[in-house]
Design an enzyme around this catalytic site. Structure first.
Site, short mmCIF file in Angstrom:
data_model
loop_
_atom_site.label_atom_id
_atom_site.label_comp_id
_atom_site.label_asym_id
_atom_site.label_seq_id
_atom_site.Cartn_x
_atom_site.Cartn_y
_atom_site.Cartn_z
N ARG A 44 39.57 30.44 52.23
CA ARG A 44 39.00 31.79 52.23
C ARG A 44 38.23 32.12 53.50
O ARG A 44 38.48 33.14 54.13
CB ARG A 44 38.07 31.95 51.01
CG ARG A 44 38.78 31.85 49.69
CD ARG A 44 37.83 32.03 48.52
NE ARG A 44 37.28 33.37 48.44
CZ ARG A 44 36.48 33.80 47.47
NH1 ARG A 44 36.13 32.97 46.51
NH2 ARG A 44 36.04 35.04 47.46
N HIS A 90 48.10 36.01 47.24
CA HIS A 90 46.65 35.80 47.27
C HIS A 90 46.07 35.91 45.88
O HIS A 90 45.95 37.02 45.34
CB HIS A 90 46.00 36.83 48.20
CG HIS A 90 44.63 36.44 48.65
ND1 HIS A 90 44.37 35.34 49.43
CD2 HIS A 90 43.42 37.03 48.43
CE1 HIS A 90 43.09 35.26 49.69
NE2 HIS A 90 42.48 36.27 49.08
N TYR A 133 43.98 56.23 48.46
CA TYR A 133 43.96 57.40 49.34
C TYR A 133 44.40 57.08 50.76
O TYR A 133 44.67 58.00 51.54
CB TYR A 133 42.56 58.01 49.39
CG TYR A 133 42.05 58.48 48.06
CD1 TYR A 133 42.75 59.42 47.32
CD2 TYR A 133 40.86 57.98 47.53
CE1 TYR A 133 42.27 59.86 46.09
CE2 TYR A 133 40.38 58.41 46.30
CZ TYR A 133 41.10 59.35 45.59
OH TYR A 133 40.63 59.79 44.38
#
Length: 830
Positions: A44, A90, A133
């Site tokens: 990570r 992931h 968006y």
């Protein structure tokens, strides 16, 4: 002690067994924490030193590559990319994936963006819009990161559920860790790498390829320091060198700022580049806090004028009386306009976290590129060899095509045909299969020629690829050329300026915050521009002229004092010298192009013009004024506590044509005193002693100065300067004659320069002496001026106009002017 409950994965329907194990709490916590720390460090938080990517970033780029969202395709919803990456590669939340995607698309975060974002991807102060968006696609640089993935250049491993595979590392055609930097916090360790310039890093890599034993000093000739996406200035390079040597170090980043005249009455500090990852709203908040706590003084207002078209523009308006440079130094100390960046170059090398210096980072990346290039070359050579094997088999079959056809026709099935072809022509199993699958259209003579050409090309290709694999020098040259091509395609100029410690900061710190009340000159040009000098050094009188309008009025005062502006309506308007911009004082003709126009400082009535300046002294001889009607007045010293007041009572049809402040020498009676001079429109000049005019109060209307002919008015009023080197006798008269019917500014007319000694003095209120003989078509003086030489003239554009040599004929005609003259003044010292 703790209990762990376990259940079988598929218990019988009628028999459910439960097992309870007693486990030591400390052992369980230690094991779980180590597993968690291992996961955070390797999966990570830390980037791989080879491609400079964390696992989530690598999976995003690989997922977009697999989805075909390349730069030549249209954008897709970010939610689609996040869902694909989360579902296949992931195993974490969508928030973490979207945050990583957004950062790779922000130009202020990445020196070379890897994702091309469309929509609101946030700013330094605000977060991005929701993933539903926004849209994205791979940036051109991302293609260089994923290039040749299909050529067996890197290893693949199973994804989290074993149903798919993902690359362990990307091929990375450029050193992403150095170019884009990285930051992350793991368990017990963290990383923070600064971005660098791609062109500089590639130059260092190519130098290292040619000189494998190059030291740090050699590499720093190519990479002198970080190159941050936000630009700015790096102050002090000692910390940069420490970071390059050991992997740990810090340096200071300073905003790019300059002092400008942001308002006619006020200077300001304009910030165009902020330190790395510092937003303008954060700086504004710190400034407001400092002003409220009185830790910062001299700030009038702060405005954020940043936009997408012009970039960052933060304007800090400075109060009058405060030094902008000293205030800027305070802002550097009290706000994030100066910030520090700590380099901690920790990355994974062979699966282990290591702290790497500059040389180690370059070495790890170069070895990765050698491995990628070698594997790609081996893959391409194997492909070429396989194809050559087939082509050679086809050529054998076509040469004996009749035998091949006979064998195929006489065979019972395909297996028998393949076996007989292998025995008859000594073919391999692959060649025999390919021959059996060959379509009949390939049995033409043209196909034979094509196959022979392909065979030769394949042999040349295999030889070239083998040369790369067998010759290490050839391999290094290929890697160097590919790096140069990447730098040429994606490289950009350096944005961050590197500066040594001290220097400007120490200089600014020595400047007092508040402007001292030192002597200065206040100047006014013929175009109505006002400015002041930073000190009261004498204005030079020699040297070339600047290309600007001439200085028509100047007054010696102090930086914090008030001065008076005299207008054609007989008004005196108060101005503060601190409100005026500063211009250099040592130019031969002080350039007022950086000045402020008078209309921006005072409100003038229609038709009202600025004529002169006054120091507003309460002692001394006061002012001298002359009007178009020939009235002269000396005003006794009187300064009122008002913004504006009248200094002469005028008739409605009259106006002031000249206003000057007298000195003690000029007002003195006798041979050492000055003369007041009138020049009328019909070319009459009259000069008489200033002592002949009795001072009056500001309410007085003056007295007769010059006798005028009917329908004639005065065009000039001034005073000679007995304190100049040439004295009053050395003054010259400049007259410009033309037609009164011509449009203003269109008639250049004729100009004449004459010594004032050619005109005898006469008494006040008498007629003058002719000073210019009109030629045909001329009937009036367009302009006149009297003062100490040398005289300089300017056109309406500000360009200088050459004046003729002095003519001893007082009533002679003039020489044609090159262009219309709008102003004349003296170049001599004030």
């Amino acid at each position: 002690m703790a209990r762990r409950t376990t259940t079988p994965s598929s218990p019988p329907a009628d028999d459910f067994t439960e097992r309870i194990l007693d486990v030591d709490v400390s052992s369980e916590m230690q094991t779980s924490f180590l597993e968690y720390a291992y996961s955070v460090i390797y999966s990570r938080a830390l980037p791989d030193a080879r491609d400079g990517l964390k696992p989530v970033q690598r999976r995003i780029l690989y997922g977009m590559e697999e989805m075909g969202i390349r730069p030549d395709r249209s954008h897709v919803k970010c939610a689609r990319v996040v869902g694909q990456v989360m579902g296949q590669y992931h195993p974490h939340g969508d928030g973490a994936i979207y945050d990583a995607l957004v950062r790779t698309a922000q130009p202020w975060s990445m020196r070379l963006t890897l994702v091309d974002g469309h929509g609101n991807f946030g700013s330094l102060d605000d977060g991005p819009a929701a993933m539903r968006y926004t849209e994205c696609r791979m940036a051109p640089a991302a293609l260089a990161m994923t290039a040749d993935l299909d050529s067996d250049t890197v290893d693949f491993r199973p994804n989290y559920d074993g149903k798919d595979v993902e690359p362990v590392v990307l091929p990375a055609a450029f050193p992403n860790l150095l170019v884009n930097g990285a930051s992350g916090i793991a368990v017990g360790m963290a990383t923070n790498c600064a971005p660098h310039n791609l062109v500089e890093v590639v130059q260092a890599l190519r130098h290292l390829i040619k000189h494998p034993k190059a030291g740090l000093d050699d590499l720093m000739r190519f990479i002198p320091g970080p190159d941050l996406p936000s630009g700015g200035k790096i102050i002090g390079l000692d910390g940069v060198r420490d970071a390059y040597a050991t992997g740990r170090g810090s340096f200071r980043i300073r905003a790019t700022a300059r002092v400008e005249q942001v308002h006619p009455r006020r200077k300001g500090i304009v910030i165009t580049e902020l330190p790395y990852l510092v937003g303008p709203e954060r700086v504004i908040e710190q400034i407001k806090t400092g002003v409220q706590s009185r830790k910062l003084q001299g700030i009038h207002d702060v405005k954020d004028l940043s936009d997408r078209a012009h970039g960052t523009r933060l304007v800090i308006e400075v109060k009058n009386g405060f030094n902008a440079d000293a205030l800027l130094e305070q802002l550097y100390k009290a706000t994030k306009l100066e910030d520090s960046f700590g380099i901690n170059a920790v990355a994974l090398v062979d699966g282990q976290p290591r702290t790497l210096g500059l040389r180690e980072l370059l070495d790890v990346y170069l070895q990765h590129r050698y491995d990628v290039t070698t594997r790609r070359t081996e893959f391409r050579r194997a492909k070429a060899q396989d194809r050559l094997h087939l082509v050679e088999g086809m050529l054998l079959a076509i040469v004996d095509i009749d035998d091949v056809i006979a064998i195929v026709r006489s065979s019972d099935d395909a297996a028998e045909a393949k076996t007989r072809l292998i025995e008859a022509f000594d073919l391999s199993d692959v060649q025999a299969t390919y021959i059996l699958d060959m379509p009949l259209r390939r049995l033409t003579r043209l196909s034979v020629i094509e196959l022979e050409s392909e065979r030769d090309a394949l042999r040349a290709e295999i030889a070239a690829l083998s040369e790369i694999l067998d010759n290490p020098e050839r391999l290094r040259a290929l890697v160097s050329d590919e790096l140069a091509e990447v730098a040429k395609t994606h490289g950009t100029p350096r944005r961050t300026i590197l500066l040594a410690a001290g220097g400007t900061a120490a200089t600014a710190a020595a400047v007092p915050l508040e402007v001292a009340d030192d002597p200065c000159w206040v100047l006014m040009s013929s175009a109505g521009l006002l400015a002041r000098t930073p000190h009261a050094e004498p204005l030079a009188s020699e040297g070339p002229r600047s290309n600007h309008d001439v200085v028509v009025a100047r007054v010696l005062t102090t930086a914090r004092a008030d001065v008076g502006l005299l207008t054609s309506r007989g008004r005196c308007v108060r101005l503060n010298a601190l409100d005026l911009p500063t211009v250099p004082a040592t130019a031969s003709a002080p350039n007022l192009q950086g000045g402020t126009h008078v209309s921006e400082l005072v409100t003038l009535e229609p038709g009202e013009r600025a004529l002169g300046l006054s120091a507003l002294r309460t002692d001394g001889p006061g002012l001298a004024l002359g009007t178009a009607a020939g009235v002269v007045k000396r005003v006794a010293p009187e300064v009122l506590n008002r913004d504006a007041w009248e200094v002469i009572r005028l008739d409605d049809s009259d106006e002031v044509v000249g206003a000057v402040e007298l000195t003690e020498e000029q007002a003195a009676a006798g041979p050492g005193g000055a003369d007041l001079v009138f020049v009328t429109g019909d070319a009459q000049l009259l000069h008489f002693p200033a002592s002949a005019v009795r001072p009056q109060g500001r309410g007085g209307g003056g007295m007769a100065g010059v006798r005028l002919a009917p329908k004639v008015s005065a065009v000039f009023f001034g005073v000679t300067d007995p304190s100049s080197e040439a004295g009053a006798a050395g003054s010259v008269v400049v007259t410009v004659a033309g037609s009164s019917s011509a449009l203003p500014g269109t008639d250049a007319g004729t100009v004449k320069v004459t010594p004032l000694t050619e005109y005898p003095a006469k008494g006040r209120a008498t007629g003058g002496v002719r000073c210019h003989r009109f030629l045909k078509g001329e009937d009036t003086l367009l302009l006149a001026w009297v003062g100490p030489p040398p005289a300089v003239a300017a056109a309406a554009s500000g360009a200088p106009v050459e004046l003729p040599a002095a003519d001893g004929r007082r009533d002679g005609s003039g020489a044609p002017a090159g262009q219309p003259i709008v102003a004349v003044a003296s170049r001599s010292a004030g």
